[in-house]
Motif scaffolding. Structure first.
Motif, PDB file in Angstrom:
ATOM      1  N   GLN A  72      35.212  43.957  54.381  1.00  0.00           N
ATOM      2  CA  GLN A  72      35.765  44.127  53.038  1.00  0.00           C
ATOM      3  C   GLN A  72      35.274  45.427  52.401  1.00  0.00           C
ATOM      4  N   VAL A  73      33.994  45.502  52.105  1.00  0.00           N
ATOM      5  CA  VAL A  73      33.424  46.758  51.595  1.00  0.00           C
ATOM      6  C   VAL A  73      32.164  47.048  52.406  1.00  0.00           C
ATOM      7  N   PRO A  74      32.278  47.845  53.468  1.00  0.00           N
ATOM      8  CA  PRO A  74      31.106  48.135  54.303  1.00  0.00           C
ATOM      9  C   PRO A  74      30.020  48.852  53.521  1.00  0.00           C
ATOM     10  N   GLY A  75      28.792  48.572  53.881  1.00  0.00           N
ATOM     11  CA  GLY A  75      27.662  49.262  53.296  1.00  0.00           C
ATOM     12  C   GLY A  75      27.102  50.282  54.263  1.00  0.00           C
ATOM     13  N   HIS A 119      39.966  42.327  40.375  1.00  0.00           N
ATOM     14  CA  HIS A 119      39.062  41.180  40.363  1.00  0.00           C
ATOM     15  C   HIS A 119      38.590  40.876  38.945  1.00  0.00           C
ATOM     16  N   TRP A 120      38.126  41.916  38.227  1.00  0.00           N
ATOM     17  CA  TRP A 120      37.631  41.681  36.875  1.00  0.00           C
ATOM     18  C   TRP A 120      38.780  41.357  35.915  1.00  0.00           C
ATOM     19  N   ALA A 121      39.966  41.910  36.152  1.00  0.00           N
ATOM     20  CA  ALA A 121      41.125  41.530  35.345  1.00  0.00           C
ATOM     21  C   ALA A 121      41.459  40.053  35.545  1.00  0.00           C
ATOM     22  N   LEU A 122      41.352  39.575  36.790  1.00  0.00           N
ATOM     23  CA  LEU A 122      41.592  38.167  37.076  1.00  0.00           C
ATOM     24  C   LEU A 122      40.558  37.298  36.371  1.00  0.00           C
ATOM     25  N   GLN A 123      39.303  37.718  36.398  1.00  0.00           N
ATOM     26  CA  GLN A 123      38.269  36.936  35.729  1.00  0.00           C
ATOM     27  C   GLN A 123      38.569  36.791  34.234  1.00  0.00           C
ATOM     28  N   LEU A 160      38.702  40.850  46.490  1.00  0.00           N
ATOM     29  CA  LEU A 160      37.449  41.200  47.161  1.00  0.00           C
ATOM     30  C   LEU A 160      37.697  41.952  48.464  1.00  0.00           C
ATOM     31  N   ALA A 161      38.958  42.094  48.858  1.00  0.00           N
ATOM     32  CA  ALA A 161      39.281  42.545  50.213  1.00  0.00           C
ATOM     33  C   ALA A 161      38.988  44.016  50.453  1.00  0.00           C
ATOM     34  N   THR A 162      38.920  44.822  49.408  1.00  0.00           N
ATOM     35  CA  THR A 162      38.616  46.241  49.562  1.00  0.00           C
ATOM     36  C   THR A 162      38.132  46.771  48.216  1.00  0.00           C
ATOM     37  N   PHE A 163      37.388  47.860  48.232  1.00  0.00           N
ATOM     38  CA  PHE A 163      36.782  48.358  47.003  1.00  0.00           C
ATOM     39  C   PHE A 163      37.829  48.716  45.948  1.00  0.00           C
ATOM     40  N   ALA A 164      38.905  49.334  46.345  1.00  0.00           N
ATOM     41  CA  ALA A 164      39.909  49.777  45.380  1.00  0.00           C
ATOM     42  C   ALA A 164      40.588  48.623  44.664  1.00  0.00           C
TER      43      ALA A 164
END
Length: 943
Positions: A556-559, A744-748, A735-739
């Protein structure tokens, strides 16, 4: 224990499922039938010591009932070593002939890695000039790495190894060395795990494909001395299927062979060929060729225009064959021939998504193609979803893969799935892996629907594409098929990221091509960092180590690695080998030192992936160095462009994300340091530009890569903050990718501001059988070999109330537990629930898995009909009730069904499952066009 019997259900809706109880591995037979098997059930040990090359002592050798894999006993060996590289033990297995189907396997458990399976092959037609005994060669199989657990070791490609060893023997004993009628004289184990004490338990020695020599040509007894042989290692699971031989060739206009399948290795002009194919979406072939692809993957049979375009571009095709008449046509009719006009076809595609119901028609189709293509005999490929063993008898090559990027399937589980999947096919079937390059349409629709203003991302990040490509290679795939839903020459930022990344990856894979195409062994190395995955490819006497970051959420978002310096322990490396990191621009020397268990190699500047060459051959170093320098400039330019695109995305998203995300200590520390991180990235890009101007492309590539590190740190922390606000990685598509994190926060915020409707899912409390049945719940059966499955309403499965749903999959024979369950045997699906367009859906429930599941990568899989497995939630369990919450948006009006599947062996309990929508008349998230101005405006939501 209370339990509602499900045997009262009508035949139209069975909930109790009893599946076929045949063993996954088939029946085991005695010598003289189809296989040879030793279970080590007698009391006396049977392994014989051959010797070693250092000081050692065998302290214990006995049959024991304390630790065993199957049956009542195993054989235990304790060896204490002081130096040296091997202590050989041998076991008599008769004298099976070396044929394509011969595959020795054995189960090993040890407290140290490095135990290796070998076989001594005897050549009865060639005698040693001094001993007058048959010449022998020693070939190697897989090595033990799963310390403390049982692991199957195997030897594949025996005929191919024999051919190589025969060439070596001819250099020593002359050209008359004859390998015909070769047989296995004995099975050998190297039980030395290094200096000190090694405990080894041995069980289930199995020789598949056993064919004894004819009585008229009984082989002489093998020498009792330790085997003296050249070393050829075979750890790959790629052996030969019966039809895979030299007859599969494609030729040019003359008769010179162009393409042929030599067992597991695809040869083009007699050189190993690693397929890098891209799904064609209408782009000019010349564009794809420039981007580094060597093959085009077509969905339809090629037209004359397409064939001419491929010939002009000098690129190969994988495609379905044109329509062919039945083999039993009119008497006297001329047979259909696939002639030289198809000379650019590398392989014929039999289809994808194949299952048991299509197998007969696919077999007929395969026979038609082989008849029509009898002159060129190109290999046939197929991508089955189930019955891999059956399809491996029809096709020459199997294609495997799934939409793993952006899903809740961890990359560590995915690579394990890729590695184990071939065990369901015939031994030695070559495998090609599918690599996704853009999101599945269902996932993309969720992104667009949930993003503020409908401005969701259009693709995956460069890091995601890099890791999934390297992971697919690490599975020992002999080819990569890059899946694409949109043309490679599409416009937009996401399309450019994909295009630039794939061209760069193709350049890097060119450095690794010899090992990827023709490795005689593939093994797992031992990194010092638990978040690093390392695979060792061996070809001749050279080794390639492929290392990559593989932490939580890598898909999803590699570190980045916790330390810049990454060390990998590589077993079995000769002392004279030198280590070099292969990177665009040059080979960089890497530190290495001998230690217990192998050679420890250290990369000082590790980013996400690394290719490490271990060799003592100057020609290998020279060839790789020249190629690295040859791709240096283009690779540096591509990496520079990716760093620039990363910078632009960062500047566009970091401010609104920082305002919307919760102020965790980690995020606060990083946000306070944003100016410093910006300066560090800008300075790295400045050095990159200077290095390019000075024609120092190796440093330019490294500086461009370094410029991306600060952004990766921030992206990772923002993703961690978002993931902690949900129950699982599959909870939200955002959550599937950073962009996608702005969505996500709009959904919250949308969830925090709207009331939930009443529960729309009847029967999800699993309290009453009649209610459950009347609600329209359904059950889907997928018979899986070797297991029985059932579903019950049971008291022990209750999270609340009196009953819950219990899903159970057990081995049909407790003594024959399948290592991998091919498809989830038991599925439960709810009745369809109609939803209006843009409805925000909240799916909740509770699950508990009493004991870890075995044999399935997906655990308990919970998904919906909108996103299917691309976004399914996977629960693996820790013997505690665990809540799952899934958020989805209906892009268009229509039905939604909840689907639950148990993919492995074990038990899962579910209860209190509900489906709700936000508000009585939910509005689209797209109506929200601005980010919150403050943290206070963004906060306040919790599940």
């Amino acid at each position: 224990m209370s339990r509602i019997s499900t045997t009262t259900l009508p035949r139209s809706l069975p909930l109790l499922v009893t599946l076929a109880a045949c063993s996954l591995f088939g029946s085991r037979t005695v010598l003289g039938q189809s296989a040879w098997y030793e279970g080590f059930e007698q009391k006396e040990p049977s392994w014989q010591l051959l010797g070693g090359d250092g000081q050692f002592t065998i302290r214990d050798q006995q049959r024991t009932a304390v630790i065993r894999n199957t049956g009542e006993r195993s054989e235990k060996i304790t060896v204490v070593g002081q130096g040296g590289t091997y202590v050989y033990l041998a076991h008599d297995v008769g004298h099976p002939r070396v044929i394509d189907e011969l595959v020795p396997t054995i189960q090993i458990r040890s407290d140290r890695p490095g135990i290796q399976l070998l076989a001594e092959l005897a050549l009865p037609r060639s005698l040693h000039p001094q001993t007058k005994q048959p010449l022998t060669v020693l070939v190697r199989g897989t090595s033990y790495s799963n310390v403390g657990k049982w692991q199957q070791l195997r030897i594949d490609d025996l005929p191919r190894q024999l051919t190589r060893q025969t060439q070596i023997l001819r250099q020593q004993f002359g050209s008359t060395v004859d390998s015909r009628e070769a047989y296995v004289s004995r099975i050998v184990l190297n039980v030395l795990g290094g200096t000190g004490t090694t405990n080894v338990w041995i069980d289930d020695l199995d020789i598949a494909g056993y064919v004894a020599p004819s009585s008229s040509s009984s082989p002489p007894a093998a020498s009792s001395s330790p085997p003296v042989a050249s070393e050829v290692v075979t750890e790959s699971s790629q052996a030969s299927a019966p039809w895979q031989s030299d007859r599969y060739t494609a030729t040019d206009g003359n008769t010179r062979p162009r393409v042929r399948l030599d067992r597991s290795v695809l040869l083009v002009d007699e050189r190993p060929f690693f397929v890098r194919a891209i799904r064609w979406r209408g782009e000019p072939f010349t564009v794809l060729k420039v981007q580094g692809f060597n093959t085009i993957w077509l969905e339809r049979a090629p037209s004359a225009e397409v064939l001419a375009q491929a010939d002009q571009a000098g690129i190969w095709l994988i495609c379905p064959a044109p329509a062919l008449p039945p083999a039993s046509g009119p008497v006297g009719a001329a047979p259909t021939v696939l002639g030289p006009e198809y000379g650019r076809v590398l392989a014929w595609d039999l289809g994808e998504g194949l299952g048991e119901s299509q197998k007969d028609s696919v077999r007929v189709r395969a026979d038609q193609i082989r008849t029509a293509d009898s002159r060129f005999r190109r290999p046939l490929i197929a991508r089955p979803d189930s019955d891999l063993r059956g399809y491996s008898r029809i096709a020459d090559i199997l294609v495997i893969g799934r939409p793993a990027l952006g899903s809740s399937l961890e990359m560590s589980d995915y690579v394990e799935w890729l590695r184990l999947r071939p065990q369901l096919a015939r031994p030695g079937t070559p495998i090609w892996a599918v690599v996704p390059t853009d999101p599945e349409p269902a996932l993309l629709a969720q992104w667009q629907a949930m993003a503020p203003g409908g401005s969701g991302p259009a693709g995956f990040s460069s890091e995601q594409l890099r890791l999934i490509t390297y992971l697919s290679c690490a599975s020992a795939a002999r080819g990569l098929l890059f899946e694409s839903h949109t043309p490679m020459d599409s416009t937009g930022e996401a399309a450019e990221v994909r295009r630039v990344t794939l061209e760069l990856l193709n350049l890097e894979l060119g450095l690794a091509q010899p090992w990827l195409a023709d490795a005689s062994s593939v093994a797992i190395a031992e990194p010092r960092d638990s978040e690093i995955l390392a695979t060792v490819f061996r070809r001749d006497r050279d080794r390639l180590v492929m290392a990559l970051w593989n932490g939580r959420g890598a898909g999803q978002v590699p570190g980045t690695a916790s330390q810049r310096k990454v060390s990998v322990l590589v077993p079995g490396v000769p002392e004279a080998d030198e280590a070099h990191e292969m990177a665009p621009g040059r080979l960089r020397w890497a530190r290495s030192n001998r230690t217990n268990g192998g050679t420890l190699v250290t990369v000082d500047q590790f980013a996400l992936t690394s290719l490490i060459l271990l060799t003592q051959d100057p020609s290998t170093r020279t060839s790789r160095s020249r190629l690295a320098m040859g791709i240096g400039r283009r690779a540096a330019e591509l990496q520079r462009r990716l760093a620039q695109l990363k910078t632009e995305q960062f500047e566009r998203l970091i401010v609104p994300l920082s305002l919307a995300a919760p102020a965790t200590p980690q995020l606060k520390a990083l946000e306070a340091d944003v100016p410093t991180l910006r300066r560090a990235a800008a300075e790295a890009l400045r050095k990159c530009d200077q290095a390019i101007a000075a024609n120092n492309y190796a440093d330019a590539y490294a500086h461009a890569e370094e410029a991306m590190r600060p952004y990766r740190l921030l992206e990772r922390e923002h993703w961690l903050a978002a993931s902690k606000s949900l129950t699982g990685l599959g909870s939200s598509p955002m959550l599937a990718t950073f962009a996608a994190l702005p969505g996500h926060w709009a959904l919250q915020q949308a969830v925090s501001q709207r009331p939930l409707s009443a529960n729309l899912l009847p029967g999800g409390d699993f309290e009453n059988l009649q209610t459950w049945q009347a609600a329209g719940w359904d059950h889907v059966q997928y018979p899986a070999p070797g297991v029985v499955a059932r579903a019950d309403l049971a008291a022990e499965a209750a999270h609340s109330g009196s009953f819950g749903l219990a899903l159970t999959v057990n081995p049909a024979d407790p003594k024959q537990v399948p290592q991998l369950v091919e498809s989830p045997p038991v599925w439960i699906a709810s009745a369809p629930i109609h939803l209006e367009a843009q409805s925000i859906v909240v799916i909740r429930g509770w699950a508990r898995i009493p004991e870890p599941l075995q044999g399935g990568a997906d655990g308990l899989l919970i998904m919906d009909s909108l996103t299917e497995p691309a976004l399914g939630e996977r629960i693996y369990g820790n013997d505690q009730w665990q809540e799952f919450v899934l958020y989805r948006v209906c892009p268009a009006s229509g039905p939604l069904r909840l689907k639950i599947a148990l993919s492995g062996i074990g038990t899962a309990w579910l209860d209190d499952v509900t489906i709700q929508v936000l508000g009585p008349n939910p509005a689209s998230i797209q109506a929200r066009t601005a980010y919150p101005a403050t943290r206070a405006e963004a906060g306040g939501w919790r599940r």
